[in-house]
Design a protein around this motif. Structure first.
Motif, PDB file in Angstrom:
ATOM      1  N   LEU A   1       0.800  -1.222   0.000  1.00  0.00           N
ATOM      2  CA  LEU A   1       0.000   0.000   0.000  1.00  0.00           C
ATOM      3  C   LEU A   1       0.837   1.278   0.000  1.00  0.00           C
ATOM      4  N   THR A   2       0.426   2.199  -0.840  1.00  0.00           N
ATOM      5  CA  THR A   2       0.997   3.548  -0.866  1.00  0.00           C
ATOM      6  C   THR A   2      -0.113   4.516  -1.269  1.00  0.00           C
ATOM      7  N   GLY A   3       0.132   5.795  -1.059  1.00  0.00           N
ATOM      8  CA  GLY A   3      -0.747   6.853  -1.558  1.00  0.00           C
ATOM      9  C   GLY A   3      -2.212   6.669  -1.253  1.00  0.00           C
TER      10      GLY A   3
ATOM     11  N   LEU B   1      -3.419   3.446   0.544  1.00  0.00           N
ATOM     12  CA  LEU B   1      -3.112   3.482   1.975  1.00  0.00           C
ATOM     13  C   LEU B   1      -4.141   4.354   2.698  1.00  0.00           C
ATOM     14  N   ARG B   2      -4.452   5.502   2.140  1.00  0.00           N
ATOM     15  CA  ARG B   2      -5.445   6.417   2.702  1.00  0.00           C
ATOM     16  C   ARG B   2      -6.819   5.733   2.774  1.00  0.00           C
ATOM     17  N   SER B   3      -7.192   5.039   1.721  1.00  0.00           N
ATOM     18  CA  SER B   3      -8.482   4.332   1.689  1.00  0.00           C
ATOM     19  C   SER B   3      -8.541   3.254   2.765  1.00  0.00           C
TER      20      SER B   3
ATOM     21  N   PHE C   1      -9.057   4.895   6.144  1.00  0.00           N
ATOM     22  CA  PHE C   1     -10.460   5.277   6.334  1.00  0.00           C
ATOM     23  C   PHE C   1     -11.340   4.057   6.564  1.00  0.00           C
ATOM     24  N   ALA C   2     -11.056   2.984   5.871  1.00  0.00           N
ATOM     25  CA  ALA C   2     -11.826   1.749   6.058  1.00  0.00           C
ATOM     26  C   ALA C   2     -11.680   1.248   7.499  1.00  0.00           C
ATOM     27  N   LEU C   3     -10.476   1.308   8.035  1.00  0.00           N
ATOM     28  CA  LEU C   3     -10.252   0.898   9.425  1.00  0.00           C
ATOM     29  C   LEU C   3     -11.018   1.800  10.391  1.00  0.00           C
ATOM     30  N   LEU C   4     -10.925   3.113  10.157  1.00  0.00           N
ATOM     31  CA  LEU C   4     -11.545   4.069  11.075  1.00  0.00           C
ATOM     32  C   LEU C   4     -13.070   4.085  11.006  1.00  0.00           C
TER      33      LEU C   4
ATOM     34  N   GLU D   1      -1.974  13.517   9.861  1.00  0.00           N
ATOM     35  CA  GLU D   1      -2.974  14.285   9.104  1.00  0.00           C
ATOM     36  C   GLU D   1      -4.393  13.900   9.531  1.00  0.00           C
ATOM     37  N   LEU D   2      -4.648  12.607   9.680  1.00  0.00           N
ATOM     38  CA  LEU D   2      -5.968  12.139  10.098  1.00  0.00           C
ATOM     39  C   LEU D   2      -6.315  12.645  11.508  1.00  0.00           C
TER      40      LEU D   2
END
Length: 160
Positions: A13-15, A18-20, A23-26, A56-57
């Motif tokens: 995972l990158t970029g 990784l962001r997706s 968010f899926a985890l959160l 950032e999150l």
């Protein structure tokens, strides 16, 4: 014959992916910054990118250690846990020591122990040493201090 080593997951995972994933985890539950970093680092190629993303999150309030501490405290109190057990649960989430102290200082531990004692053993004050010992062991296991336990088992219903 059998491979006893844990097979290393491929780090891909990158970029945006990784962001997706973050968010899926959160969306499933709240994670502390440390937990989220650990989870993301299992799949991320670049640990620095993970650190930036988690920061950032947190800055955008998608992730909040304060919220994790509050939810964990509320959950543990509902389960009838005492100070020591709750501290343990909060430390397991690798939260800041100040944040843990802040969350715990507003709770009346004697009242929590008393309510749990009533739920389990009723409102009567035990005279029999064996029953008292049983109540003490039960509340100790739940993580209450001896001071809170003694107040709880000696308290009568008129003192409410």
């Amino acid at each position: 014959m059998f491979n006893t080593e844990k097979s290393e997951k491929p780090k891909t995972l990158t970029g945006t992916r990784l962001r997706s994933y973050a968010f899926a985890l959160l969306t499933r539950r709240d994670y502390s910054q440390a937990e989220l970093s650990n989870k993301l680092n299992q799949y991320a190629i670049n640990p620095d990118e993970v650190a930036e993303l988690v920061a950032e999150l947190a800055q955008q309030n998608y992730q909040s250690d304060q919220r994790v501490a509050e939810l964990t405290l509320a959950s543990q109190l509902r389960k009838g846990k005492g100070l020591q057990r709750i501290k343990q649960a909060l430390k397991a989430k690798e939260l800041d020591e100040e944040l843990i102290t802040e969350e715990l200082k507003e709770v009346d531990w004697s009242e929590q122990a008393y309510q749990l004692k009533i739920k389990k053993f009723g409102i009567d004050v035990a005279k029999d040493p064996k029953i008292k010992a049983k109540q003490i062991r039960f509340l100790q296991y739940r993580g209450f201090s001896m001071d809170a336990i003694m107040k709880a088992i000696a308290r009568t219903s008129e003192e409410e």
